[in-house]
Design an enzyme around this catalytic site. Structure first.
Site, PDB file in Angstrom:
ATOM      1  N   ALA A 138       2.993  41.717  24.172  1.00 53.82           N
ATOM      2  CA  ALA A 138       2.454  40.547  24.869  1.00 53.82           C
ATOM      3  C   ALA A 138       3.461  40.056  25.897  1.00 53.82           C
ATOM      4  CB  ALA A 138       2.130  39.430  23.871  1.00 53.82           C
ATOM      5  N   GLY A 176       4.537  36.483  27.997  1.00 56.88           N
ATOM      6  CA  GLY A 176       4.395  35.037  28.112  1.00 56.88           C
ATOM      7  C   GLY A 176       5.157  34.519  29.314  1.00 56.88           C
ATOM      8  N   MET A 222       7.833  32.806  29.328  1.00 64.23           N
ATOM      9  CA  MET A 222       9.278  32.778  29.142  1.00 64.23           C
ATOM     10  C   MET A 222       9.842  34.127  28.724  1.00 64.23           C
ATOM     11  SD  MET A 222      11.288  30.171  26.613  1.00 64.23           S
ATOM     12  CE  MET A 222      13.046  30.301  26.266  1.00 64.23           C
ATOM     13  N   VAL A 277       7.209  40.288  24.588  1.00 68.89           N
ATOM     14  CA  VAL A 277       7.392  40.729  23.210  1.00 68.89           C
ATOM     15  C   VAL A 277       7.050  42.209  23.114  1.00 68.89           C
ATOM     16  CG1 VAL A 277       6.742  40.380  20.800  1.00 68.89           C
ATOM     17  CG2 VAL A 277       6.830  38.426  22.367  1.00 68.89           C
ATOM     18  N   ASP A 291       4.371  23.416  20.238  1.00 71.96           N
ATOM     19  CA  ASP A 291       3.499  24.297  21.014  1.00 71.96           C
ATOM     20  C   ASP A 291       2.533  25.041  20.101  1.00 71.96           C
ATOM     21  OD1 ASP A 291       2.506  25.401  23.365  1.00 71.96           O
ATOM     22  OD2 ASP A 291       3.908  27.072  23.353  1.00 71.96           O
TER      23      ASP A 291
END
Length: 345
Positions: A25, A27, A29, A32, A141
């Site tokens: 994945a 994101g 920031m 992964v 979050d």
């Protein structure tokens, strides 16, 4: 075309130890990856900060804070962190790999969930957050993407990258609010305040979304969604799901109240209320199929292509996998004795 083939990290070994096999994945920031610890021959998830952000000391500090915070929790419903390090411009966390899917995958492919399934997911999430809250930490979050459901049925909370100590103000260096707009509590938006009640609010929104298949606030822009969080109450899920148990309306109403003082104090309190609500509901109420649910095969057909097959229909789940309804329960400390020391003081 598999875009992981174009990723420069795939096939490399970071820090002489972690062989990157595939991208999982991406994101805002970090990215992964699925990787292998070549020293221990263990599959794990490698969270690598985007190189452009690694030059910013505040982002690196946040990354390291996540590693230390999660390592200190050591809770069965929290994705574990094994290691943290750097390799040139790459800053990484070596984390527990959870084979399965996210709650977002489940909602996308299943629509609204039966109340029993929704509570089976919510309870371990609250157990994880309760452990964090008792440790003086706030996730900040919570969203379906950060709820992982393993192939073995276990539920784990991921991505403590925005974790903060209780009662801190939490804006970024640019002054923008951190978090995902659909799940932000009003006080996060207005004042940047982080208390356990912001996680409680997000869990109220999560529960609403699991029960109805829709977010309580919608808009054409993030600004419109933020405005609704500030000025409108989260509606009752029974408005979209007729005959829903009133106990579930009550949970959403309490958890997602606009005023923080009207919400449960933390996830521990909300978990207690959730278990009480479950015990007050009949099997028919728990297993009621919402009209927004997307039908899935329960006749033994191959579901290998369905990433959410870890959540089978209720009849099959009870018959074949009764353990899927057993959620990890956090042991709560006994109440302080009269005149004794208060451990929270």
């Amino acid at each position: 075309m598999d875009t992981t083939l174009q990723d420069p990290l795939v096939g490399r070994t970071l820090d002489g130890r972690y062989r990157v096999d595939a991208r999982i994945a991406v994101g805002g920031m970090a990215t992964v990856y699925r990787a292998v610890d070549t020293r221990l021959d263990r599959v794990l998830a490698l969270k690598v900060m985007h190189p452009a952000l690694a030059a910013d000391g505040s982002f690196v500090d946040r990354f390291i804070r996540e590693a230390k915070s999660v390592a200190a929790l050591a809770h069965p419903n929290v994705v574990g962190v094994y290691d943290q390090g750097t390799d040139g411009t790459y800053v990484y966390l070596a984390m527990e790999y959870v084979a399965g899917c996210t709650l977002r995958d489940v909602l996308r492919e299943r629509g609204a969930l039966q109340p029993r399934a929704a509570l089976d997911i919510l309870e371990p999430v609250l157990a994880a957050l309760g452990a964090a809250h008792r440790a003086g930490l706030v996730h900040r979050d919570m969203k379906p993407e950060n709820v992982l459901i393993g192939d073995d049925g276990r539920v784990k909370v991921a991505d403590f990258g925005l974790v903060r100590a209780v009662n801190t103000h939490t804006t970024s260096s640019t002054g923008s609010v951190l978090g995902t707009v659909s799940y932000l509590a009003p006080e996060q938006i207005e004042q940047g305040i982080a208390t356990p009640r912001v996680d409680v609010y997000a869990c109220g929104v999560l529960l609403y979304e699991m029960l109805t298949g829709a977010k309580p606030h919608a808009g054409e822009s993030p600004a419109q969604v933020l405005y609704q969080h500030l000025h409108e109450e989260v509606g009752l899920p029974s408005e979209l799901v007729p005959d829903l148990a009133p106990e579930l309306d009550g949970l959403v109403l309490a958890a997602a109240a606009r005023e923080p003082e009207r919400r449960p104090e933390d996830a521990v309190e909300l978990l207690s209320k959730t278990r009480a609500a479950r015990s007050a509901m009949s099997n028919a109420q728990l297993d009621a199929i919402p009209p927004q649910a997307i039908a899935v095969a329960d006749d033994g057909h191959d579901t290998s292509g369905d990433r959410t097959s870890v959540l089978p229909s209720q009849a099959v789940a009870q018959a074949q996998h009764p353990e899927l309804n057993r959620t990890s329960r956090m042991m709560l400390p006994p109440p302080p004795t009269v005149g004794g020391d208060d451990p929270a003081a």
